[in-house]
Design a protein around this motif. Sequence first.
Motif, short mmCIF file in Angstrom:
data_model
loop_
_atom_site.label_atom_id
_atom_site.label_comp_id
_atom_site.label_asym_id
_atom_site.label_seq_id
_atom_site.Cartn_x
_atom_site.Cartn_y
_atom_site.Cartn_z
N VAL A 1 2.46 0.19 1.99
CA VAL A 1 2.14 0.00 3.41
C VAL A 1 2.78 1.10 4.24
O VAL A 1 3.70 1.79 3.79
CB VAL A 1 2.61 -1.38 3.92
N TYR B 1 3.75 1.81 8.69
CA TYR B 1 3.99 1.09 9.94
C TYR B 1 3.63 1.99 11.12
O TYR B 1 3.86 3.21 11.08
CB TYR B 1 5.46 0.65 10.05
N THR C 1 -2.62 -1.70 18.74
CA THR C 1 -2.38 -2.72 17.73
C THR C 1 -1.27 -2.26 16.79
O THR C 1 -1.55 -1.86 15.64
CB THR C 1 -3.66 -3.02 16.92
N THR D 1 1.82 -3.44 10.58
CA THR D 1 1.92 -2.99 9.19
C THR D 1 0.50 -2.88 8.61
O THR D 1 -0.31 -3.80 8.77
CB THR D 1 2.75 -3.98 8.36
N PHE D 2 0.25 -1.78 7.91
CA PHE D 2 -1.09 -1.52 7.37
C PHE D 2 -0.98 -1.07 5.91
O PHE D 2 -0.07 -0.32 5.56
CB PHE D 2 -1.80 -0.44 8.19
N GLU D 3 -1.94 -1.54 5.11
CA GLU D 3 -1.95 -1.17 3.69
C GLU D 3 -2.56 0.22 3.51
O GLU D 3 -3.46 0.62 4.25
CB GLU D 3 -2.75 -2.18 2.87
N ALA E 1 -4.72 6.59 10.34
CA ALA E 1 -3.71 5.55 10.53
C ALA E 1 -3.62 5.13 12.00
O ALA E 1 -3.52 3.94 12.31
CB ALA E 1 -2.35 6.06 10.04
N MET F 1 -6.52 2.97 12.82
CA MET F 1 -6.32 1.61 12.32
C MET F 1 -5.43 0.81 13.25
O MET F 1 -5.53 -0.42 13.33
CB MET F 1 -5.71 1.66 10.91
N ALA F 2 -4.55 1.50 13.99
CA ALA F 2 -3.66 0.84 14.95
C ALA F 2 -4.31 0.67 16.31
O ALA F 2 -3.63 0.31 17.29
CB ALA F 2 -2.36 1.62 15.07
#
Length: 230
Positions: free
Chosen positions: A150, A152, A159, A162-164, A174, A177-178
């Motif tokens: 993951v 961060y 948003t 924590t992301f995989e 990334a 994704m946030a």
Amino acid sequence: MKLPFSAPLSLAILLSTAGLVAGASSQTGPSAPRPAQTAPRPADTAPSASTPAAPSADQTARPAAPSVATAADYRLVAGDKLRIEVYRDAQLSQSLQVRPDGKITLPLIGDIKAEGRTSTELRDALVAALKEYNTNPVVTVIVVETVPPVFYVMGEVNTPGTFEIKGQVSAVQALAMAGGFKDFAKPKSIRILRKGAAGSQQSLPFNYKDATEGKGSAVYMQAGDTIIVP
């Protein structure tokens, strides 16, 4: 003049002779044609060369062999399960899990940092620590199970969290994704905190605008990275 035989007897002899001649003629003449017998075609007796044969037991589908769980450059994170094998030492050979503080514990050695190291680097650290008790220790470190890697994202994003990491994830992806930036974010002054070997930490500058314009090298997320957006 009288015939030596009577007329009825002569007629019988003549008829008998005629029958013998007719029988001889039927035996020497051509025989009646017989219906032709069609030979079986090869396709009726055996499969043609183009017909695929049924697969044998060895040719049937088998489950694919499981792939290797981790690459050689994979860096350990908290929660990873390990198997430590020390040659001819059953007490030191153990199954362990990397604790939340990033360490593992072994007899004689005590606590040793595992998080952020590859399995090879951890093996070398264990060998160095065991040389105080064994002149030539032979150690094997096996990564039995890993937790999903993951990264961060925190700061001025919509948003944070924590992301995989699934495949290669660039820093630009990334941030997407946030949820992108908030109104007062400073995308030119982003920092990426990255853990190195033996617990060291790097702070990498990242300019979002330059990255989206193709300037510089692409930055990809590694397990444990933290993106800070001021």
